[in-house]
Design a protein around this motif. Structure first.
Motif, PDB file in Angstrom:
ATOM      1  N   UNK A  70      37.797 -43.671 -70.948  1.00  0.00           N
ATOM      2  CA  UNK A  70      37.992 -44.123 -69.573  1.00  0.00           C
ATOM      3  C   UNK A  70      38.356 -45.607 -69.596  1.00  0.00           C
ATOM      4  N   UNK A  71      39.381 -45.953 -68.844  1.00  0.00           N
ATOM      5  CA  UNK A  71      39.875 -47.329 -68.822  1.00  0.00           C
ATOM      6  C   UNK A  71      39.862 -47.864 -67.396  1.00  0.00           C
ATOM      7  N   UNK A  72      39.161 -48.980 -67.201  1.00  0.00           N
ATOM      8  CA  UNK A  72      39.249 -49.719 -65.942  1.00  0.00           C
ATOM      9  C   UNK A  72      40.538 -50.531 -66.041  1.00  0.00           C
ATOM     10  N   UNK A  73      41.621 -49.933 -65.573  1.00  0.00           N
ATOM     11  CA  UNK A  73      42.945 -50.491 -65.834  1.00  0.00           C
ATOM     12  C   UNK A  73      43.118 -51.894 -65.276  1.00  0.00           C
ATOM     13  N   UNK A  74      42.652 -52.126 -64.058  1.00  0.00           N
ATOM     14  CA  UNK A  74      42.815 -53.457 -63.452  1.00  0.00           C
ATOM     15  C   UNK A  74      42.096 -54.509 -64.288  1.00  0.00           C
ATOM     16  N   UNK A  75      40.879 -54.185 -64.713  1.00  0.00           N
ATOM     17  CA  UNK A  75      40.108 -55.145 -65.513  1.00  0.00           C
ATOM     18  C   UNK A  75      40.742 -55.330 -66.886  1.00  0.00           C
ATOM     19  N   UNK A  76      41.191 -54.236 -67.488  1.00  0.00           N
ATOM     20  CA  UNK A  76      41.810 -54.282 -68.814  1.00  0.00           C
ATOM     21  C   UNK A  76      43.056 -55.162 -68.787  1.00  0.00           C
ATOM     22  N   UNK A  77      43.883 -54.969 -67.786  1.00  0.00           N
ATOM     23  CA  UNK A  77      45.120 -55.750 -67.701  1.00  0.00           C
ATOM     24  C   UNK A  77      44.852 -57.203 -67.318  1.00  0.00           C
ATOM     25  N   UNK A  78      43.813 -57.436 -66.553  1.00  0.00           N
ATOM     26  CA  UNK A  78      43.446 -58.824 -66.237  1.00  0.00           C
ATOM     27  C   UNK A  78      43.055 -59.563 -67.511  1.00  0.00           C
ATOM     28  N   UNK A  79      42.348 -58.871 -68.391  1.00  0.00           N
ATOM     29  CA  UNK A  79      41.988 -59.475 -69.675  1.00  0.00           C
ATOM     30  C   UNK A  79      43.235 -59.739 -70.516  1.00  0.00           C
TER      31      UNK A  79
END
Length: 344
Positions: free
Chosen positions: A6-15
């Motif tokens: 599972x990927x929190x996409x918004x958080x992942x891309x913010x990083x």
């Protein structure tokens, strides 16, 4: 039912954006299992970041990635004389770690790796005088240095190590337009850029970019079956006897996913060594902790994981999960292949 990342996409891309902002000219790295996401997904993410160059591990990975990424590809594994030829487009850049390798790649685009304190591969200071003639027949994209990871055993400051090589290359009158580096901090990169303003320093980054925010990622295995078992009752492939009353829980995720696979660790200090000895002792009596969590605790394998599922044992004082529930799994991204990746 599956082992799911599972990927929190918004958080992942913010990083990702934070890392890209810290490292101007970053070269994303996608190798091995694609850091748990797969090569095609990371090729898409690299394109979204606007990177012009993507680093891959091998020529075989480059042959695959050329269909998914439209920019240049840098192969990190150095060219070796006699290696199996793999058809690759001109936008693939080869790493080379020997003078002989440079001479063999006439007309190719190359990055020459220098020997760092890793002592893995690279040209030595004594090789530099021999490079003058060799580089005339290739398209030199720059030099590179692969530094050790930070740690208590680090013998030399990374900035000092790169600085030393820059001075050697300059003294040898070799082109210093681009230097590819690894395992340095944003501050260290800025120091190098300030010291050598005529050289473009490009950081090759994989783990920090894709896995740097662990809270954005979570593996979960679906429960496929739950069976009550009594003390002394036999079960599993090896027909062991249950040590007590409880439940056998079948959960998605086995050896084909990387469950049960663990890379050797460098251990420092008395306490970590003691824990390692304790784990080894338990393993001799078939007691191995699984990566799966239930009711707030990491649960024991009932027996070694199967190819696609794992068999866990829950004691009778723990209420078992229901079929369809998902158990959080603490897995290493670089050795895990999930059945699916779900955005959330």
């Amino acid at each position: 039912m599956a082992l799911t990342l599972y990927v929190d996409t918004a958080r992942w891309r913010a990083h990702q954006k934070t890392v890209v902002d810290q490292f101007p000219g970053i070269v994303p790295v996608c190798k091995g299992n694609g850091y748990g996401f797969g090569h095609e997904r990371l090729a898409d993410e690299t394109s979204r970041l606007g990177a012009d160059l993507l680093a891959v591990g091998t020529t075989y990975e480059a042959a695959q990635m050329k269909d998914w990424f439209g920019g240049d590809l840098l192969v990190l594994t150095p060219y070796r004389m006699g290696e199996e030829p793999v058809p690759l487009p001109d936008r693939v850049v080869r790493s080379v770690s020997s003078v002989e390798g440079v001479r063999a790649l006439v007309g190719a685009r190359v990055v020459i790796e220098v020997m760092s304190t890793m002592r893995r591969h690279g040209v030595s200071p004594d090789d530099l005088a021999k490079l003058h003639g060799a580089i005339e027949d290739v398209r030199l994209e720059g030099f590179s240095i692969h530094l050790p990871l930070d740690g208590v055993e680090r013998a030399i400051d990374p900035v000092e190590e790169v600085f030393g090589w820059m001075e050697r290359l300059r003294t040898a009158r070799l082109p210093l337009s681009t230097m590819f580096v690894s395992h340095i901090s944003p501050t260290q990169l800025a120091q190098l850029q300030q010291q050598f303003p005529q050289t473009r320093f490009r950081a090759r980054i994989g783990t920090r970019l894709w896995l740097g925010d662990a809270a954005a990622l979570e593996y979960r295995g679906a429960v496929l079956d739950v069976t009550r078992v009594s003390r002394g009752e036999r079960f599993g492939y090896r027909q062991q006897k249950a040590a007590g009353d409880g439940h056998l829980v079948v959960v998605a995720g086995g050896t084909s996913h990387g469950v049960g696979l663990e890379a050797p660790k460098a251990v420092h200090g008395v306490m970590p060594r003691a824990k390692g000895v304790a784990r080894a002792g338990l393993a001799t009596v078939n007691r191995n902790l699984s990566p799966f969590i239930w009711a707030g605790k990491q649960r024991w394998f009932a027996e070694p994981p199967h190819m696609q599922v794992s068999l866990l044992f829950l004691p009778s004082d723990v209420a078992p999960p229901a079929v369809g529930d998902e158990l959080v799994a603490h897995l290493r991204n670089t050795t895990t292949r999930a059945d699916r990746v779900v955005e959330r």
